[in-house]
Design a protein around this motif. Structure first.
Motif, PDB file in Angstrom:
ATOM      1  N   GLY A  57     -10.139 -22.887  -1.565  1.00  0.00           N
ATOM      2  CA  GLY A  57     -10.061 -24.107  -0.783  1.00  0.00           C
ATOM      3  C   GLY A  57     -11.189 -24.228   0.224  1.00  0.00           C
ATOM      4  O   GLY A  57     -11.545 -25.328   0.643  1.00  0.00           O
ATOM      5  N   ILE A  58     -11.771 -23.087   0.584  1.00  0.00           N
ATOM      6  CA  ILE A  58     -12.896 -23.067   1.515  1.00  0.00           C
ATOM      7  C   ILE A  58     -14.083 -22.320   0.934  1.00  0.00           C
ATOM      8  O   ILE A  58     -15.227 -22.747   1.060  1.00  0.00           O
ATOM      9  N   ASN A  59     -13.807 -21.204   0.270  1.00  0.00           N
ATOM     10  CA  ASN A  59     -14.865 -20.346  -0.261  1.00  0.00           C
ATOM     11  C   ASN A  59     -14.747 -20.187  -1.770  1.00  0.00           C
ATOM     12  O   ASN A  59     -13.641 -20.215  -2.318  1.00  0.00           O
ATOM     13  N   THR A  60     -15.896 -19.961  -2.404  1.00  0.00           N
ATOM     14  CA  THR A  60     -15.903 -19.533  -3.796  1.00  0.00           C
ATOM     15  C   THR A  60     -16.297 -18.060  -3.820  1.00  0.00           C
ATOM     16  O   THR A  60     -17.229 -17.635  -3.130  1.00  0.00           O
ATOM     17  N   TYR A  61     -15.548 -17.283  -4.607  1.00  0.00           N
ATOM     18  CA  TYR A  61     -15.784 -15.847  -4.746  1.00  0.00           C
ATOM     19  C   TYR A  61     -16.477 -15.585  -6.078  1.00  0.00           C
ATOM     20  O   TYR A  61     -16.082 -16.138  -7.112  1.00  0.00           O
ATOM     21  N   GLU A  84      -9.460 -14.478   3.795  1.00  0.00           N
ATOM     22  CA  GLU A  84     -10.587 -13.868   3.090  1.00  0.00           C
ATOM     23  C   GLU A  84     -10.588 -12.346   3.201  1.00  0.00           C
ATOM     24  O   GLU A  84     -10.861 -11.640   2.213  1.00  0.00           O
ATOM     25  N   ASP A  85     -10.329 -11.836   4.403  1.00  0.00           N
ATOM     26  CA  ASP A  85     -10.376 -10.383   4.582  1.00  0.00           C
ATOM     27  C   ASP A  85      -9.251  -9.687   3.811  1.00  0.00           C
ATOM     28  O   ASP A  85      -9.423  -8.558   3.314  1.00  0.00           O
ATOM     29  N   ILE A  86      -8.110 -10.342   3.666  1.00  0.00           N
ATOM     30  CA  ILE A  86      -6.998  -9.745   2.915  1.00  0.00           C
ATOM     31  C   ILE A  86      -7.362  -9.651   1.437  1.00  0.00           C
ATOM     32  O   ILE A  86      -7.125  -8.619   0.788  1.00  0.00           O
ATOM     33  N   ARG A  87      -7.930 -10.712   0.896  1.00  0.00           N
ATOM     34  CA  ARG A  87      -8.339 -10.694  -0.520  1.00  0.00           C
ATOM     35  C   ARG A  87      -9.379  -9.596  -0.763  1.00  0.00           C
ATOM     36  O   ARG A  87      -9.303  -8.845  -1.741  1.00  0.00           O
ATOM     37  N   LEU A  88     -10.367  -9.524   0.116  1.00  0.00           N
ATOM     38  CA  LEU A  88     -11.422  -8.525  -0.050  1.00  0.00           C
ATOM     39  C   LEU A  88     -10.883  -7.107   0.127  1.00  0.00           C
ATOM     40  O   LEU A  88     -11.273  -6.193  -0.602  1.00  0.00           O
ATOM     41  N   TRP A  89      -9.996  -6.918   1.088  1.00  0.00           N
ATOM     42  CA  TRP A  89      -9.437  -5.587   1.330  1.00  0.00           C
ATOM     43  C   TRP A  89      -8.626  -5.111   0.136  1.00  0.00           C
ATOM     44  O   TRP A  89      -8.674  -3.935  -0.234  1.00  0.00           O
ATOM     45  N   ARG A  90      -7.904  -6.010  -0.485  1.00  0.00           N
ATOM     46  CA  ARG A  90      -7.121  -5.632  -1.671  1.00  0.00           C
ATOM     47  C   ARG A  90      -8.036  -5.065  -2.751  1.00  0.00           C
ATOM     48  O   ARG A  90      -7.694  -4.097  -3.441  1.00  0.00           O
ATOM     49  N   ALA A  91      -9.212  -5.660  -2.900  1.00  0.00           N
ATOM     50  CA  ALA A  91     -10.145  -5.214  -3.935  1.00  0.00           C
ATOM     51  C   ALA A  91     -10.932  -3.973  -3.526  1.00  0.00           C
ATOM     52  O   ALA A  91     -11.309  -3.160  -4.383  1.00  0.00           O
ATOM     53  N   GLU A 137     -19.019 -20.190   1.490  1.00  0.00           N
ATOM     54  CA  GLU A 137     -18.304 -21.410   1.846  1.00  0.00           C
ATOM     55  C   GLU A 137     -18.847 -22.558   1.010  1.00  0.00           C
ATOM     56  O   GLU A 137     -20.063 -22.779   0.949  1.00  0.00           O
ATOM     57  N   THR A 138     -17.953 -23.272   0.365  1.00  0.00           N
ATOM     58  CA  THR A 138     -18.355 -24.329  -0.564  1.00  0.00           C
ATOM     59  C   THR A 138     -17.569 -25.602  -0.287  1.00  0.00           C
ATOM     60  O   THR A 138     -16.458 -25.553   0.247  1.00  0.00           O
ATOM     61  N   PRO A 139     -18.114 -26.753  -0.657  1.00  0.00           N
ATOM     62  CA  PRO A 139     -17.395 -28.010  -0.428  1.00  0.00           C
ATOM     63  C   PRO A 139     -16.158 -28.116  -1.302  1.00  0.00           C
ATOM     64  O   PRO A 139     -16.079 -27.511  -2.376  1.00  0.00           O
ATOM     65  N   TRP A 140     -15.184 -28.894  -0.826  1.00  0.00           N
ATOM     66  CA  TRP A 140     -13.937 -29.074  -1.569  1.00  0.00           C
ATOM     67  C   TRP A 140     -14.190 -29.620  -2.973  1.00  0.00           C
ATOM     68  O   TRP A 140     -13.529 -29.239  -3.934  1.00  0.00           O
ATOM     69  N   ASP A 200     -19.192 -29.261  -5.734  1.00  0.00           N
ATOM     70  CA  ASP A 200     -20.338 -29.870  -6.411  1.00  0.00           C
ATOM     71  C   ASP A 200     -21.651 -29.238  -5.943  1.00  0.00           C
ATOM     72  O   ASP A 200     -22.695 -29.869  -5.924  1.00  0.00           O
ATOM     73  N   GLN A 201     -21.584 -27.965  -5.572  1.00  0.00           N
ATOM     74  CA  GLN A 201     -22.758 -27.278  -5.035  1.00  0.00           C
ATOM     75  C   GLN A 201     -23.845 -27.157  -6.104  1.00  0.00           C
ATOM     76  O   GLN A 201     -23.586 -26.788  -7.244  1.00  0.00           O
ATOM     77  N   THR A 202     -25.066 -27.483  -5.705  1.00  0.00           N
ATOM     78  CA  THR A 202     -26.190 -27.451  -6.648  1.00  0.00           C
ATOM     79  C   THR A 202     -26.770 -26.049  -6.796  1.00  0.00           C
ATOM     80  O   THR A 202     -27.527 -25.793  -7.738  1.00  0.00           O
ATOM     81  N   TRP A 203     -26.401 -25.143  -5.883  1.00  0.00           N
ATOM     82  CA  TRP A 203     -27.017 -23.826  -5.872  1.00  0.00           C
ATOM     83  C   TRP A 203     -26.276 -22.801  -6.734  1.00  0.00           C
ATOM     84  O   TRP A 203     -26.738 -21.674  -6.882  1.00  0.00           O
ATOM     85  N   GLU A 204     -25.130 -23.165  -7.309  1.00  0.00           N
ATOM     86  CA  GLU A 204     -24.303 -22.162  -7.982  1.00  0.00           C
ATOM     87  C   GLU A 204     -25.036 -21.486  -9.143  1.00  0.00           C
ATOM     88  O   GLU A 204     -24.808 -20.304  -9.420  1.00  0.00           O
TER      89      GLU A 204
END
Length: 274
Positions: free
Chosen positions: A192-196, A11-18, A167-170, A173-177
């Motif tokens: 696979g773990i988080n939605t951005y 996660e930190d690598i993806r965010l740092w790139r941006a 962090e989201t389920p695999w 199916d999150q109802t809060w999106e």
């Protein structure tokens, strides 16, 4: 300079790139957990960023206070409003939760789940007090089933994190999106773990998330990372000793900055002159 990654899933690598061109950036970490192990924000702190860490577990909160003195560390939960909630703590894990069903599942699996009453406050009130006048470059939410309540306590018309990762389920199916999408954010990646999510006014950052972390990111994993090389017993002992030394140094700095310490030093100087 080589970027040292601590996060569990790049996660930190993806965010740092941006966001690496941002100087003195600002983050909010809801469910901060340990200040180093699997931390999304540790690498940013080491690179001069600061932020707000929201963490109800006493041991993690104390570690954050010791190791992140430049951050704002809050021992509470982020919720829809100011309230008192039952928190189910599972020491030594990132599985502590406010969700009783999830807590029961962990208890049935043999984990030591202990309940306690904690204070809750809305994310908007936290921003109002601690982020006024600051751009929020990313907001990370990892609250083990409590995501919707956290999001309902945030006024995204006033506070606009550039990037949100939750962090989201695999099954995704999150109802809060819809709370995020309706606030003007676009889902751009599931790792696979988080939605951005990107704020629509910062969609120019999307290309930074289009390819997975790679050698061109010039990163290394921290020592002991699960994706790194095996660590010997001697290295484990050295790392533990260094961590204890850092904690002792942080405690010493905090003591030296206290009014009592300063008063004692002033009294000593007076006695020496006498």
């Amino acid at each position: 300079m080589t970027f040292i990654s601590y996060a569990q899933n790049f996660e930190d690598i993806r965010l740092w790139r941006a966001l690496k061109t941002v100087e003195n950036g600002f983050y909010i970490d809801v469910g901060a957990n340990d200040p180093t192990h699997d931390s999304v924000t540790k690498a940013f702190y080491d690179n001069g960023w600061t932020g707000i860490n929201v963490e109800p577990m006493p041991n993690y909160f104390e570690a954050l206070c010791q190791q992140r003195p430049k951050d704002t560390n809050l021992q509470c939960a982020a919720g829809e409003s100011a309230d008192e909630l039952t928190f189910y703590g599972i020491a030594g894990t990132g599985l502590s939760t406010l969700d009783p069903a999830m807590a029961k599942m962990h208890k049935d699996a043999g984990m030591d789940v202990r309940s306690q009453t904690i204070k809750s406050r809305s994310l908007s009130s936290i921003c109002e007090e601690h982020a006024r006048g600051r751009a929020i470059h990313f907001l990370k939410i990892d609250v083990e089933g409590h995501e919707e309540t956290v999001l309902r306590g945030m006024d995204f018309s006033q506070w606009r994190p550039w990037v949100i990762l939750i962090e989201t389920p695999w099954k995704r199916d999150q109802t809060w999106e819809n709370l995020v999408i309706d606030a003007g954010y676009h889902s751009i990646l599931f790792d696979g773990i988080n939605t951005y999510y990107l704020a629509e006014e910062h969609l120019n950052l999307k290309p930074a998330f289009d390819i997975p972390p790679c050698n061109l990111d010039e990163f290394q994993f921290c020592k002991g990372h699960k994706f790194s090389h095996p660590v010997s017993d001697a290295e484990h002992q050295l790392a533990a000793a260094l961590q204890r030394a850092e904690q002792a140094e942080a405690q010493l700095r905090a003591m030296q900055n206290s009014r009592t310490w300063q008063a004692i030093q002033k009294l000593k100087k007076t006695l020496l002159r006498a």
